[in-house]
Design a protein around this motif. Structure first.
Motif, PDB file in Angstrom:
ATOM      1  N   ALA A   1       1.025   3.770  -2.981  1.00 44.91           N
ATOM      2  CA  ALA A   1       0.464   5.226  -2.760  1.00 44.91           C
ATOM      3  C   ALA A   1       1.631   6.447  -3.471  1.00 44.91           C
ATOM      4  CB  ALA A   1       0.348   5.420  -1.462  1.00 44.91           C
ATOM      5  N   VAL A   2       2.794   5.898  -3.119  1.00 39.39           N
ATOM      6  CA  VAL A   2       3.697   6.813  -3.657  1.00 39.39           C
ATOM      7  C   VAL A   2       3.643   6.854  -5.092  1.00 39.39           C
ATOM      8  CG1 VAL A   2       6.270   7.083  -3.992  1.00 39.39           C
ATOM      9  CG2 VAL A   2       5.547   6.367  -1.821  1.00 39.39           C
TER      10      VAL A   2
ATOM     11  N   LEU B   1     -12.214  10.315  -4.890  1.00 35.95           N
ATOM     12  CA  LEU B   1     -12.320   9.271  -5.364  1.00 35.95           C
ATOM     13  C   LEU B   1     -11.550   7.985  -4.550  1.00 35.95           C
ATOM     14  CD1 LEU B   1     -12.760   7.680  -8.260  1.00 35.95           C
ATOM     15  CD2 LEU B   1     -10.475   8.352  -8.895  1.00 35.95           C
TER      16      LEU B   1
ATOM     17  N   HIS C   1      -4.278  -3.927  -7.391  1.00 32.16           N
ATOM     18  CA  HIS C   1      -3.894  -3.967  -5.830  1.00 32.16           C
ATOM     19  C   HIS C   1      -4.897  -4.452  -5.412  1.00 32.16           C
ATOM     20  CE1 HIS C   1      -2.400  -2.652  -1.866  1.00 32.16           C
ATOM     21  NE2 HIS C   1      -3.620  -2.092  -1.641  1.00 32.16           N
ATOM     22  N   GLN C   2      -6.074  -4.282  -5.552  1.00 32.38           N
ATOM     23  CA  GLN C   2      -7.454  -4.643  -4.860  1.00 32.38           C
ATOM     24  C   GLN C   2      -7.536  -6.162  -5.449  1.00 32.38           C
ATOM     25  OE1 GLN C   2      -9.890  -2.466  -3.345  1.00 32.38           O
ATOM     26  NE2 GLN C   2      -8.263  -1.053  -3.162  1.00 32.38           N
TER      27      GLN C   2
ATOM     28  N   PRO D   1       0.839  -1.191   0.009  1.00 31.40           N
ATOM     29  CA  PRO D   1       0.054   0.079   0.056  1.00 31.40           C
ATOM     30  C   PRO D   1       0.780   1.508   0.025  1.00 31.40           C
ATOM     31  CG  PRO D   1      -1.001  -1.489   1.704  1.00 31.40           C
ATOM     32  CD  PRO D   1       0.552  -2.165   1.244  1.00 31.40           C
ATOM     33  N   TYR D   2       2.051   1.354   0.664  1.00 31.56           N
ATOM     34  CA  TYR D   2       2.747   2.357   0.802  1.00 31.56           C
ATOM     35  C   TYR D   2       3.441   2.613  -0.555  1.00 31.56           C
ATOM     36  CZ  TYR D   2       2.697   2.027   5.851  1.00 31.56           C
ATOM     37  OH  TYR D   2       2.444   2.104   7.158  1.00 31.56           O
TER      38      TYR D   2
ATOM     39  N   GLN E   1     -10.543  -3.502   3.139  1.00 31.14           N
ATOM     40  CA  GLN E   1     -10.332  -2.225   2.184  1.00 31.14           C
ATOM     41  C   GLN E   1     -11.322  -1.370   2.442  1.00 31.14           C
ATOM     42  OE1 GLN E   1      -7.883  -1.874   0.145  1.00 31.14           O
ATOM     43  NE2 GLN E   1      -6.990  -3.499  -0.458  1.00 31.14           N
TER      44      GLN E   1
ATOM     45  N   GLN F   1      -3.953  10.000 -12.604  1.00 31.25           N
ATOM     46  CA  GLN F   1      -5.099   9.068 -12.378  1.00 31.25           C
ATOM     47  C   GLN F   1      -6.278   9.654 -13.118  1.00 31.25           C
ATOM     48  OE1 GLN F   1      -5.713   7.304  -8.403  1.00 31.25           O
ATOM     49  NE2 GLN F   1      -3.785   8.380  -7.744  1.00 31.25           N
ATOM     50  N   GLY F   2      -7.129   8.795 -13.273  1.00 35.03           N
ATOM     51  CA  GLY F   2      -8.303   9.030 -14.009  1.00 35.03           C
ATOM     52  C   GLY F   2      -9.273   9.991 -13.275  1.00 35.03           C
ATOM     53  N   PRO F   3     -10.326  10.591 -14.067  1.00 37.10           N
ATOM     54  CA  PRO F   3     -11.261  11.345 -13.617  1.00 37.10           C
ATOM     55  C   PRO F   3     -11.929  11.275 -12.193  1.00 37.10           C
ATOM     56  CG  PRO F   3     -12.349  10.046 -15.263  1.00 37.10           C
ATOM     57  CD  PRO F   3     -10.768   9.563 -15.328  1.00 37.10           C
ATOM     58  N   ALA F   4     -12.277  12.051 -11.556  1.00 34.38           N
ATOM     59  CA  ALA F   4     -12.668  12.016 -10.247  1.00 34.38           C
ATOM     60  C   ALA F   4     -13.886  11.202  -9.998  1.00 34.38           C
ATOM     61  CB  ALA F   4     -12.895  13.524  -9.699  1.00 34.38           C
TER      62      ALA F   4
ATOM     63  N   ALA G   1      -4.461   6.386  -1.534  1.00 35.80           N
ATOM     64  CA  ALA G   1      -3.361   7.055  -1.950  1.00 35.80           C
ATOM     65  C   ALA G   1      -2.790   8.192  -0.893  1.00 35.80           C
ATOM     66  CB  ALA G   1      -3.065   7.370  -3.321  1.00 35.80           C
TER      67      ALA G   1
ATOM     68  N   THR H   1      -2.771   6.814   2.709  1.00 36.17           N
ATOM     69  CA  THR H   1      -1.696   5.848   2.724  1.00 36.17           C
ATOM     70  C   THR H   1      -0.251   6.808   3.055  1.00 36.17           C
ATOM     71  OG1 THR H   1      -2.878   4.192   1.573  1.00 36.17           O
ATOM     72  CG2 THR H   1      -0.598   3.764   2.431  1.00 36.17           C
ATOM     73  N   ILE H   2      -0.222   7.578   2.246  1.00 43.06           N
ATOM     74  CA  ILE H   2       1.103   8.560   2.320  1.00 43.06           C
ATOM     75  C   ILE H   2       0.981   9.286   3.287  1.00 43.06           C
ATOM     76  CG2 ILE H   2       1.980  10.675   1.359  1.00 43.06           C
ATOM     77  CD1 ILE H   2       2.773   8.915  -0.691  1.00 43.06           C
TER      78      ILE H   2
ATOM     79  N   GLY I   1     -14.226   8.474 -11.489  1.00 41.45           N
ATOM     80  CA  GLY I   1     -13.708   6.849 -11.741  1.00 41.45           C
ATOM     81  C   GLY I   1     -14.357   6.485 -12.779  1.00 41.45           C
TER      82      GLY I   1
ATOM     83  N   LEU J   1       1.034   6.265  -7.100  1.00 40.93           N
ATOM     84  CA  LEU J   1      -0.225   6.775  -7.621  1.00 40.93           C
ATOM     85  C   LEU J   1       0.081   8.283  -7.291  1.00 40.93           C
ATOM     86  CD1 LEU J   1      -3.068   4.233  -6.323  1.00 40.93           C
ATOM     87  CD2 LEU J   1      -1.871   4.802  -8.581  1.00 40.93           C
ATOM     88  N   SER J   2       0.490   8.621  -6.443  1.00 41.52           N
ATOM     89  CA  SER J   2       0.926  10.380  -6.369  1.00 41.52           C
ATOM     90  C   SER J   2       1.583  10.841  -7.499  1.00 41.52           C
ATOM     91  CB  SER J   2       1.349  10.541  -4.936  1.00 41.52           C
ATOM     92  OG  SER J   2       2.779  10.006  -4.855  1.00 41.52           O
ATOM     93  N   MET J   3       2.558   9.887  -8.166  1.00 40.29           N
ATOM     94  CA  MET J   3       3.267  10.285  -9.308  1.00 40.29           C
ATOM     95  C   MET J   3       2.904  10.245 -10.728  1.00 40.29           C
ATOM     96  SD  MET J   3       5.856  11.379  -7.428  1.00 40.29           S
ATOM     97  CE  MET J   3       7.412  11.155  -7.437  1.00 40.29           C
TER      98      MET J   3
ATOM     99  N   PHE K   1      -4.132   0.639  -9.181  1.00 40.98           N
ATOM    100  CA  PHE K   1      -4.982   0.614  -8.129  1.00 40.98           C
ATOM    101  C   PHE K   1      -5.878  -0.670  -8.229  1.00 40.98           C
ATOM    102  CE2 PHE K   1      -9.323   1.583  -5.828  1.00 40.98           C
ATOM    103  CZ  PHE K   1      -8.861   1.971  -4.693  1.00 40.98           C
TER     104      PHE K   1
ATOM    105  N   HIS L   1      -7.866   7.877  -5.165  1.00 44.20           N
ATOM    106  CA  HIS L   1      -7.239   9.014  -4.472  1.00 44.20           C
ATOM    107  C   HIS L   1      -7.333   9.072  -2.898  1.00 44.20           C
ATOM    108  CE1 HIS L   1      -8.239  11.585  -8.475  1.00 44.20           C
ATOM    109  NE2 HIS L   1      -7.486  10.542  -8.642  1.00 44.20           N
TER     110      HIS L   1
END
Lengths: 698, 190
Positions: free
Chosen positions: A608-609, B88, A663-664, A604-605, B71, A616-619, B94, B97-98, A621, A611-613, A660, B91
């Motif tokens: 998350a790093v 989302l 991951h699930q 997950p860590y 989850q 990602q898709g539209p809000a 992410a 978790t950060i 989803g 995905l922050s870079m 994402f 989002h």
């Protein structure tokens, strides 16, 4: 043109002396060469030799003159007209700094080493009290998924450890257009306007804080300067090969750079890293033009630095070499094979520069740089042609003399011209080395003492003596490959002193040994004693596999170090900026065998790093994956991570929704619906090196 | 790995719940919480909760069920801590978790992980973490300026784009002649 670079009368004198002496020496050699043929019957091979000789000899002459200039400059205590010695230095500390970006392009490099280097530079800058003016940009072009994910974690770790959020940035390019120059240009387009200067580094570059600060001040004090190139010294070598290289660079390299700077002044070289660049003119004038070749795939300039320097000069800004600035380091190739890999790349780049040699509005100094760079590789095939035709010429002459049996002809063959020419050539080759040693002698203590310095220099000359014919053959091959249009792949430079296997050395250099073993007996049979001239060359060929193998090992390098041989000042007194970078892996746990990139899907860590870079898709989803992407995801889940090729891995990682989703799925699907490898990867996920080494507080 | 509540589950069902427990534990280990006993307890609690859900819908696989439940718990917990109900899910996870990582909850307050309600200090710490991934773009136009490659370009164009066998042959004959004359001249000279 926005700036003008003042040229003093002194500059005209220097350049005319440089060119005049080079031509004079070349002409002297040429006359001696012609003299050695006087009274003899000439064969067509001799005409080839006569044609090639001035080109070859001019290179030796230019090297000699540059070393002589450097020596003279050292004797007089430095160039009073040099940019770094102007009056601004008296009030240096009062010059305010401007916003500066330190750009570190990376391409599948050893991530840990790169991040440690950045951390050391950061701390060094922190000590200067000027850290607020600098930002770091890690600009990644890595094509390996493991490297990419590790780079992201290393970046977060750097920000966390140094409290550098908002000052150290990581950017991964999706499309690797135009290699390193494209990477730097991408930075310029995105963030260039935020900075007045950028300091471009290589992944293995290290610069000390005071040097970085001084470079910015030098630019601020000299608005006509476009690029200031420091002299990076090779450090951290452990293999014998690298230690010899860093020793020779330290003893002789500085002398040549100083000579080059004295001759060229504001038309100096730019080597693509460890240099500060004025961003605005770089953006405006230095984007690389496409080459006018028919194949669109070959229009990109491979070796960008020389061309960028020429374009900067063309725009009216100066390009200076700050040869005397300490605190600029790099790492050299650890063995002969890696050096040849690098040379193949450089050869392709330098030969492309031919186009710029005759381009309009290019400054004379830039043309000289281009010419020197071109000849650095073209000399090898010319030397080979010279040797072959020279040997055939000698054979035919010998036969002719034996048949004619004319005493006058025999007398002509022992002309003194040849002896004088040999003496002059040896003098031009070895005097620069002697001058280098002479200028190093006052600092001999930093090189292990006078005796060890001299022994090291002798051994270095011996190794160069045997390696030169090997390089000649490979460079000839590279030139032929380049001219024949073979694409040069931009490989990551290996910086680890891991050593080469003897099998690899035999496979790569064995043909040279065979060639030597075949050529010499034939030459000895037909040429008799004259064949002794070929012995040093043939010996280099025969010994090539052994030399490459022996010099690549770390153990021998460290043994020589324990004897105090090939010691450099950075080894005697390592600067704090180099500490912890020596890559000593003794006692460390071996690298984890599990792929790192899957951590972006499992941990997950790490996810998350990542995905922050990535975008990602539209809000809402609502992004719908393509059918091929759906197939790819299922294949990964059912066949395991090893089922995907490098491009497929990157494709998955670029898609935030997919990362994402995977991951699930990977965590929630029952074992029967997963490839068995995933169960072990899940169990090992909490022990991942990315967590223990980068993300968890130590 | 310990199996859970052996008296109530048997056969294939037992194996499925063992797998679900192992998976839960492995997943929780990825958060590197320093209190291992708490992690084990959390895993057992989650399995118990999932078993309750399983009774309502026995068709679902235990592993899928417990991980989905975990989850959801994690998402709700992060949303409550970060006031991120409207984000989302990917989002939110992410960012959350950060925030967990940067605030070092795994080390300083491992028992507050998924605890409800979380301590106020933790909420504060999570909200304060901010990840700056890159400065705002300040776009510049960087395009190559025209460069006249000079006579070599003209020469190259003429040879590359209009190369035909006849011309090539003429060129070869011409240069062979030049070299012959040059050879003869040098022979006379030297």
């Amino acid at each position: 043109m926005n700036a003008t670079t003042p040229h003093t009368d002194d500059f005209v004198v220097r350049r005319s002396v440089f060119l005049g002496l080079s031509i004079l020496l070349t002409a002297t050699g040429f006359v001696l060469m012609l003299n050695s043929y006087s009274g003899q019957t000439l064969f067509w091979e001799d005409y080839v030799c006569i044609g090639v000789f001035p080109l070859l000899f001019s290179q030796i002459a230019v090297g000699f003159i540059l070393a002589l200039f450097g020596f003279f400059d050292r004797l007089r205590g430095g160039d009073p007209h040099h940019l770094m010695r102007r009056p601004w230095r008296e009030k240096e500390d009062s010059i305010p700094l401007a916003a500066t970006a330190i750009v570190v392009p990376v391409y599948n490099e050893e991530v840990d080493r790169v991040s440690k280097g950045i951390a050391n530079m950061w701390r060094s800058l922190e000590k200067t009290g000027q850290l607020e003016h600098f930002d770091f940009y890690i600009c990644s072009d890595s094509t390996d998924a493991d490297h990419w994910v590790e780079e992201e974690c290393a970046w977060l770790s750097l920000c966390q450890t140094l409290n550098a959020f908002g000052n150290i940035f990581y950017r991964k390019r999706r499309h690797r257009i135009n290699g390193k120059s494209g990477n730097v240009a991408d930075f310029c387009r995105r963030w260039g306007k935020r900075y007045r200067y950028m300091i471009v580094l290589d992944a293995d570059s290290i610069m000390t804080g005071p040097t970085l600060v001084r470079l910015v001040r030098a630019m601020e004090a000299n608005p006509e300067a476009g690029i200031i190139q420091t002299q990076p010294y090779s450090v951290l070598g452990q293999s014998l090969f690298r230690r010899v290289l860093q020793f020779s660079g330290k003893v002789y390299g500085g002398l040549f750079s100083q000579g080059c700077s004295m001759a060229q002044m504001s038309s100096g070289s730019y080597w693509g890293h460890n240099a500060i660049i004025r961003v605005a003119p770089f953006i405006e004038y230095c984007d690389l033009p496409l080459l006018p070749v028919p194949d669109p795939g070959k229009r990109h300039v491979l070796s960008h630095d020389t061309v960028e320097a020429a374009l900067m000069r063309r725009a009216g800004y100066g390009v200076w070499i700050a040869y005397a600035e300490p605190g600029s380091y790099e790492e050299g190739p650890p063995n002969l094979s890696d050096m040849l890999t690098r040379d193949r790349r450089w050869c392709a780049g330098n030969l492309q520069h031919f186009w710029f040699l005759f381009a309009r509005e290019i400054e004379m100094g830039s043309r000289l740089q281009i010419w020197i760079g071109l000849m650095a590789y073209l000399c090898s095939p010319l030397w080979l042609i010279f040797l072959i035709t020279g040997s055939f010429g000698a054979y035919f002459r010998m036969r002719f003399l034996m048949l004619s049996a004319d005493p006058e002809d025999l007398g002509a063959a022992t002309s003194t011209g040849a002896g004088l020419l040999l003496a002059l050539t040896l003098a031009l080759l070895f005097i620069p080395r002697l001058l280098g040693i002479l200028t190093t002698l006052p600092r001999a203590r930093q090189f292990g003492g006078t005796f060890r310095l001299l022994i090291s220099a002798f051994l270095e000359n011996l190794l160069s003596f045997f390696l030169a014919p090997v390089l000649m053959m490979f460079h000839t091959l590279f030139v032929l490959l380049t001219i024949s249009g073979w694409q040069i792949k931009w490989n990551t430079q290996n910086r680890a002193d891991k050593g080469l296997t003897f099998t690899h050395c035999l496979a790569l250099y064995g043909w040279l040994s065979c060639l030597g073993l075949i050529v010499y007996p034939i030459a000895a049979f037909y040429l008799g004693n004259i064949s002794l001239w070929l012995l040093p060359i043939v010996a280099g060929w025969i010994l090539a596999p052994l030399l490459a193998w022996v010099t690549s090992g770390r153990r021998l390098g460290m043994l020589f170090r324990s004897w105090g041989l090939f010691v450099t000042p950075e080894e005697v007194e390592p600067p704090p900026e180099l500490q912890g970078l020596d890559g000593d892996t003794d006692g460390e746990e071996p690298a984890t065998p599990s792929p790192l990139w899957v951590q972006a899907l499992l941990s997950p860590y790490v996810q998350a790093v990542h995905l922050s870079m990535v975008r990602q898709g539209p809000a809402n989803g609502a992004a719908i994956p393509s059918r091929s992407l759906v197939t790819l995801r299922e294949r990964l889940i059912l066949e395991g991570p090893q089922a995907l090729n490098p491009k497929e891995k990157l494709r998955l990682l670029w898609n935030g929704e997919t990362v994402f989703w995977l991951h699930q799925e990977l965590w929630s699907r029952p074992g029967t619906k997963l490839h068995p490898g995933w169960i072990q990867l899940q169990a090992d996920c909490g022990k991942s090196r990315l967590l223990s080494h980068y993300l968890m507080e130590k | 790995m310990a199996s859970i509540n052996e008296s109530t589950v048997t056969g294939n069902d037992g194996e499925a719940w063992n797998e679900a427990y192992d998976r839960t534990l492995n997943f929780l280990h990825t958060f590197a919480l320093s209190d291992h006993a708490y992690v084990s307890q959390l895993a057992v609690d989650l399995i118990h909760e999932a078993r309750e859900l399983h009774r309502q819908d026995p068709s679902r696989d235990p592993t899928t069920l417990v991980m989905s439940h975990l989850q959801n718990r994690l998402t709700e917990w992060l949303a409550a801590n970060l006031d991120g109900e409207n984000r989302l899910r990917s989002h939110l996870l992410a960012i959350g978790t950060i925030a967990l990582l940067l605030s070092r909850v795994y080390q300083t307050a491992p028992t507050s992980f998924l605890a409800s309600p979380p301590p106020e200090e933790l909420r504060q710490a999570l909200r304060e973490t901010l990840l700056v991934t890159g400065p705002d773009l300040n776009v510049s136009s960087m395009t190559p300026r025209h460069l006249d490659y000079g006579p070599m370009l003209q020469f190259a164009r003429q040879t590359w784009h209009r190369l035909d066998v006849k011309e090539l042959a003429i060129a070869l004959v011409f240069w062979a002649g030049v070299y012959t004359v040059f050879y003869w001249w040098l022979s006379q000279l030297l």
